[in-house]
Write a protein that holds these residues in place. Structure first.
Motif, short mmCIF file in Angstrom:
data_model
loop_
_atom_site.label_atom_id
_atom_site.label_comp_id
_atom_site.label_asym_id
_atom_site.label_seq_id
_atom_site.Cartn_x
_atom_site.Cartn_y
_atom_site.Cartn_z
N ALA A 1 0.90 -1.24 0.08
CA ALA A 1 -0.14 -0.02 -0.04
C ALA A 1 1.02 1.22 -0.11
CB ALA A 1 -0.79 -0.15 1.27
N SER A 2 0.31 2.42 -0.17
CA SER A 2 0.75 3.67 -0.27
C SER A 2 0.67 4.03 1.53
CB SER A 2 0.39 4.58 -1.06
OG SER A 2 -0.87 5.01 -0.53
N PHE A 3 1.68 4.94 1.65
CA PHE A 3 1.69 5.53 3.21
C PHE A 3 1.19 7.10 3.01
CE2 PHE A 3 3.34 8.15 6.73
CZ PHE A 3 2.79 7.68 7.93
N SER A 4 -0.01 7.44 3.13
CA SER A 4 -0.59 8.83 2.68
C SER A 4 -0.80 9.47 4.15
CB SER A 4 -1.72 8.71 2.12
OG SER A 4 -2.29 10.10 1.81
N ALA A 5 0.23 10.28 4.36
CA ALA A 5 0.35 10.86 5.66
C ALA A 5 -0.82 11.99 6.14
CB ALA A 5 1.75 11.51 5.89
N LYS A 6 -1.19 12.37 4.88
CA LYS A 6 -2.20 13.48 5.26
C LYS A 6 -3.92 12.97 5.50
CE LYS A 6 0.09 17.46 3.36
NZ LYS A 6 0.20 18.71 2.40
N GLU A 7 -4.01 11.49 5.49
CA GLU A 7 -5.16 11.16 5.77
C GLU A 7 -5.50 10.91 7.36
OE1 GLU A 7 -7.64 9.91 3.08
OE2 GLU A 7 -5.97 11.30 2.27
N PHE A 8 -5.69 12.25 7.69
CA PHE A 8 -6.08 12.40 9.08
C PHE A 8 -7.04 11.42 9.88
CE2 PHE A 8 -7.68 14.65 12.81
CZ PHE A 8 -6.71 14.66 13.69
#
Length: 433
Positions: free
Chosen positions: A187-194
């Motif tokens: 998967a991706s790591f999307s830091a802004k998916e609060f």
């Protein structure tokens, strides 16, 4: 962001089909009424939306629905606060659940407890609670985000990887996939998916906000929360997830080419993936979200939205009646399913069980049965505070920088805690430990 996209489907479809004399705006004394409804933009099924507006008009011939597309939840919340100060508020407003407490604290939405009692029977208690604070109701749930793992079944099979049921198994699967092909990630790591990180922390036992009157407690840096930070720090540091925001051209390309194999999100994720990678349809499946404790099935909701009545609505009773019909009635709840959202109402959920699976996974005939069980297990509350925007802004950019530079995730959670506490105190709230 992704939850907001699918939550918006109903409202924009209604906007495309609304009709009637919008100039007539009489009071609630029985004459014609126009309800000004604020929503955000998403192209959706006009025929299905027309069926909704036609049916509502049949039952309420004096009510006209006029929708205005004013942006996503953050934009809508800011504009509602401005309208509340200026006295030019709409009659109904669509907001994601995370934004509701801030509107309640600001006095921008009405307590509609007495106007929507009939809708409560049509919505499960764990869902009804999403818009209930201190036993007062401030909105009617419209759609939900049952948390699930959507994954490339064909490539999991190709690499001999079992679908993870725990986060420990997820980490093992990430290792196996990346070892088989270093260009491929689980998967991706999307830091802004609060919202996702908040929900996952709640799943681990953290409570990021809780309140007692004007006193708030903040737990973003609690040990349960930091446990989840450590989990993702480990995967990022070992290059087992791809540091990449969601729904960018790069992310879309990697999903299409089979380089990103899963998305831990909610039941709305398949429709998002289908919109950016339609040629991969038939290769995906969805399963319940991995757990921290083996054998546990409890999860929170991720995303979804409700319709609320602004404090200065000129037609509050009619507005509440529309929201109640849309979310809690058999008719409204069933009709929303045709707009590719997951209905909050019992009747809509029941209708999913005989509905075709999402276009992304036409072969998974039990998709909605799995999602329905997840809804029943969605018993972990995610408590939002009045300054979610402060937390989100403090969190996303810093976590992304930490992921790119492999610096401490714990520091980001602790810095977010400090920012939230300082903001609450500045706003006049008492913060307790």
């Amino acid at each position: 962001m992704s939850a907001a996209l699918l939550a918006a489907a109903l409202a924009t479809s209604l906007a495309a089909c609304s009709s009637g004399d919008s100039s007539s705006n009489a009071s609630s004394g029985g004459g014609p009424v126009t309800l000004n409804v604020w929503t955000w933009n998403l192209k959706a099924s006009v025929p299905a939306a027309k069926a909704i507006t036609d049916r509502y008009h049949q039952e309420h011939p004096n009510v006209t629905i006029k929708l205005s597309e004013v942006g996503g939840t953050d934009d809508t919340a800011a504009k509602l606060l401005a309208a509340n100060r200026g006295g030019d508020a709409p009659d109904v407003v669509q907001l994601e659940y995370r934004a509701v407490p801030a509107m309640v604290v600001a006095g921008a939405v009405k307590d509609i407890s007495g106007d929507v009692t009939g809708a409560k029977a049509g919505i499960d208690p764990n869902t009804w609670a999403l818009t209930t604070f201190n036993n007062r109701v401030y909105g009617v749930p419209q759609d939900l985000g049952p948390m699930m793992l959507t994954y490339r079944k064909d490539l999991f099979d190709k690499y001999g990887v079992k679908v993870p049921t725990t986060w420990a198994e997820y980490a093992t699967a990430a290792e196996q996939i990346h070892k088989k092909d270093p260009s491929v990630y689980i998967a991706s790591f999307s830091a802004k998916e609060f919202e996702f990180f908040a929900a996952q922390a709640a799943q681990a036992g953290a409570t990021w906000w809780s309140n007692n009157g004007k006193s708030w407690k903040v737990g973003i840096d609690s040990q349960q929360s930091l446990k989840t930070a450590d989990f993702w720090q480990d995967l990022v540091d070992r290059d087992l997830v791809k540091v990449e925001p969601l729904l960018t051209p790069e992310w879309n390309a990697q999903v299409n080419s089979g380089k990103l194999l899963s998305w831990a999100a909610a039941a709305w994720a398949p429709n998002v993936i289908a919109s950016v990678a339609p040629n991969t349809a038939g290769k995906w499946a969805s399963a319940p979200l991995p757990q921290w404790a083996p054998g546990s099935a409890a999860v929170p909701f991720l995303g979804g939205s409700a319709y609320l009545v602004p404090a200065k609505s000129k037609h509050a009773k009619e507005a509440a009646a529309f929201a109640a019909w849309l979310g809690g009635s058999d008719e409204g709840s069933k009709l929303t399913l045709n707009l590719d959202i997951y209905p909050a109402g019992k009747a809509g959920r029941q209708a999913t069980l005989t509905h075709e699976p999402p276009k992304l996974m036409p072969q998974q005939k039990d998709f909605y049965q799995v999602a329905d069980q997840v809804v029943k297990n969605s018993t972990v509350p995610v408590s939002w505070g009045p300054d979610v925007n402060v937390a989100s802004n403090a969190f996303g950019d810093k976590l992304n920088a930490a992921a790119l530079h492999k610096t401490s995730f714990r520091d980001v959670y602790q810095a977010t805690q400090q920012a939230v506490v300082a903001d609450l105190q500045k706003s006049g709230f008492t913060v307790t430990k």
